[in-house]
Design an enzyme around this catalytic site. Sequence first.
Site, PDB file in Angstrom:
ATOM      1  CE1 TYR A 126      32.698  39.879   4.417  1.00 46.43           C
ATOM      2  CE2 TYR A 126      34.478  38.806   5.614  1.00 46.43           C
ATOM      3  CZ  TYR A 126      33.984  39.360   4.445  1.00 46.43           C
ATOM      4  OH  TYR A 126      34.760  39.386   3.315  1.00 46.43           O
TER       5      TYR A 126
ATOM      6  CG  ASN B 130      33.737  41.251  -5.919  1.00 45.43           C
ATOM      7  OD1 ASN B 130      34.651  40.992  -5.137  1.00 45.43           O
ATOM      8  ND2 ASN B 130      33.285  42.487  -6.101  1.00 45.43           N
TER       9      ASN B 130
ATOM     10  CE  LYS C  94      32.750  37.224   1.828  1.00 48.98           C
ATOM     11  NZ  LYS C  94      32.550  37.363   0.372  1.00 48.98           N
TER      12      LYS C  94
END
Length: 254
Positions: free
Chosen positions: A154, A90, A158
């Site tokens: 970002y 996470n 991902k």
Amino acid sequence: MRGLKGKVAVVTGGAQGLGHAVAQRLSEEGCNVWILDLKQDGEKAAIAIQSESGNPVYFARIDISNESQVEKVFLKIGELSGRVDILVNNAAHFIFKGIEATPQDWKSILDVNIIGTSLVTQHCVPLMKKAGAGAIINLSSVSGFIGQSSFATYNATKFAIRGLTKCWAIDLSPYRIRVNSVCPGYIRTEAFDNSCIQLGLDIEEENTRISKLHILGRQGHPEEVAGTVAFMASDDASFITGEDLMVDGGYLAK
């Protein structure tokens, strides 16, 4: 959920926000939880979760991009817990930049989100092999499926998390280790507020705008993602691997 009681779970970034909710849910389900986080007072979060669930919760303050620290903590986990059954990747660094991103911006986010995640997984897998099976849940995002303005740094990480998930699912299947990603939409956490500040946005105005992007008309709650992670870690998901599970309030359905 089936098959979680007594399992050993590791949650990176588990002392705050979404990770905290995941650690709390797994502890409630009967897991012995290890929280790995950079947060100075992360031990307080571990103690609070343990006092509520009654199950052991341990805390180790580490930088997951530092291989020496990662190696040492998994040696410690092996000594104290003997194995790992569940890994939740996470922890993430949040940098929102577009074409203007500098080499340092890229290095900073890749060191944590990709290299750090890979290091944790690499050093965790031997303890999963020792257990004879395992479940790895990587946190990706709706940002791992689409383009978004000023989010190149970002989103790239991902997208990469989803690629790692599918490759690791193939590589680790002979050891009965399942690997999946959970992909949230916007979740109202401290990280959301901090990203608004980083981008110079009014937090409540941005919350209203973002909420409208989801079919359900709101941002998600950390507990809603935590429940999905617990499911993916459980025996109820025993025939699921290499998949991306959306928890996005219909964000990508539009």
